[in-house]
Scaffold this motif. Structure first.
Motif, short mmCIF file in Angstrom:
data_model
loop_
_atom_site.label_atom_id
_atom_site.label_comp_id
_atom_site.label_asym_id
_atom_site.label_seq_id
_atom_site.Cartn_x
_atom_site.Cartn_y
_atom_site.Cartn_z
N UNK A 173 0.85 -1.19 0.00
CA UNK A 173 0.00 0.00 0.00
C UNK A 173 0.88 1.24 0.00
N UNK A 174 0.57 2.20 -0.88
CA UNK A 174 1.30 3.45 -0.92
C UNK A 174 2.52 3.43 -1.82
N UNK A 175 2.76 2.33 -2.53
CA UNK A 175 3.93 2.25 -3.40
C UNK A 175 3.55 1.59 -4.73
N UNK A 176 4.02 2.18 -5.82
CA UNK A 176 3.88 1.59 -7.15
C UNK A 176 5.26 1.54 -7.77
N UNK A 177 5.63 0.39 -8.30
CA UNK A 177 6.88 0.29 -9.05
C UNK A 177 6.54 0.17 -10.52
N UNK A 178 7.36 0.79 -11.35
CA UNK A 178 7.15 0.76 -12.80
C UNK A 178 8.47 0.36 -13.45
N UNK A 179 8.44 -0.75 -14.17
CA UNK A 179 9.59 -1.18 -14.95
C UNK A 179 9.30 -0.81 -16.40
N UNK A 180 10.14 0.04 -16.98
CA UNK A 180 9.94 0.54 -18.33
C UNK A 180 11.05 -0.01 -19.23
N UNK A 181 10.66 -0.59 -20.36
CA UNK A 181 11.62 -1.04 -21.36
C UNK A 181 11.47 -0.16 -22.59
N UNK A 182 12.57 0.47 -22.99
CA UNK A 182 12.62 1.33 -24.17
C UNK A 182 13.33 0.56 -25.27
N UNK A 183 12.66 0.38 -26.39
CA UNK A 183 13.26 -0.29 -27.55
C UNK A 183 13.02 0.59 -28.77
N UNK A 184 14.09 1.20 -29.26
CA UNK A 184 14.02 2.05 -30.45
C UNK A 184 15.27 1.79 -31.29
N UNK A 185 15.21 0.80 -32.18
CA UNK A 185 16.40 0.40 -32.93
C UNK A 185 16.97 1.48 -33.85
N UNK A 186 16.18 2.51 -34.16
CA UNK A 186 16.70 3.60 -34.99
C UNK A 186 17.45 4.65 -34.17
N UNK A 187 17.29 4.60 -32.83
CA UNK A 187 17.96 5.59 -31.98
C UNK A 187 19.00 4.97 -31.05
N UNK A 188 18.84 3.69 -30.70
CA UNK A 188 19.72 3.05 -29.72
C UNK A 188 20.17 1.68 -30.23
N UNK A 189 21.33 1.23 -29.79
CA UNK A 189 21.90 -0.03 -30.27
C UNK A 189 21.22 -1.26 -29.67
N UNK B 297 17.80 -2.46 -26.60
CA UNK B 297 16.78 -1.99 -25.64
C UNK B 297 17.41 -1.71 -24.28
N UNK B 298 16.78 -0.81 -23.53
CA UNK B 298 17.27 -0.49 -22.18
C UNK B 298 16.08 -0.32 -21.25
N UNK B 299 16.36 -0.46 -19.95
CA UNK B 299 15.31 -0.46 -18.93
C UNK B 299 15.49 0.67 -17.94
N UNK B 300 14.37 1.12 -17.40
CA UNK B 300 14.34 2.11 -16.33
C UNK B 300 13.41 1.57 -15.25
N UNK B 301 13.81 1.70 -14.00
CA UNK B 301 12.96 1.28 -12.88
C UNK B 301 12.58 2.52 -12.08
N UNK B 302 11.28 2.72 -11.91
CA UNK B 302 10.75 3.88 -11.18
C UNK B 302 9.96 3.39 -9.97
N UNK B 303 9.95 4.18 -8.92
CA UNK B 303 9.13 3.89 -7.75
C UNK B 303 8.37 5.16 -7.38
N UNK B 304 7.07 5.03 -7.27
CA UNK B 304 6.23 6.14 -6.83
C UNK B 304 5.72 5.82 -5.44
N UNK B 305 5.84 6.79 -4.54
CA UNK B 305 5.39 6.64 -3.16
C UNK B 305 4.23 7.58 -2.90
#
Length: 92
Positions: free
Chosen positions: A41-57, A59-67
């Motif tokens: 309760x009171x916490x959300x985690x977000x795992x984001x995967x960015x895949x853009x083969x025209x801009x990056x070699x 895919x890469x990931x970002x981990x966010x936490x909202x409280x």
């Protein structure tokens, strides 16, 4: 849904926006997968995967936490790009 995870899989970007305030580029090939979990309760985690083969070699990931911060003001955020909702917004 993947078990207790809400998954948002997004494609169809126009390549005209940045991925963040630093100016990381994107193209029309951008594919974003967001996985939202609520571990407690009171916490959300977000795992984001960015895949853009025209801009990056690769895919890469970002981990966010909202409280949850009780008794504070909620700050509204609006995306103005191609915003079709403006006539329907209260207090415009």
């Amino acid at each position: 849904m993947e078990g207790d995870t809400f998954v948002v899989d997004t494609v169809g970007f126009n390549g005209k926006t940045w991925l963040d305030m630093r100016g990381l580029p994107s193209t029309e090939a951008l594919h974003v997968i967001e996985r939202f979990k609520r571990p407690r309760y009171g916490e959300i985690t977000i795992d984001v995967t960015i895949d853009d083969p025209k801009a990056y070699t690769r895919p890469w990931d970002v981990k966010l936490t909202w409280e949850l911060i009780p008794d504070t003001d909620l700050i509204e955020s609006i995306c103005e790009e191609n915003n079709l909702d403006l006539p329907h917004m209260v207090g415009k």
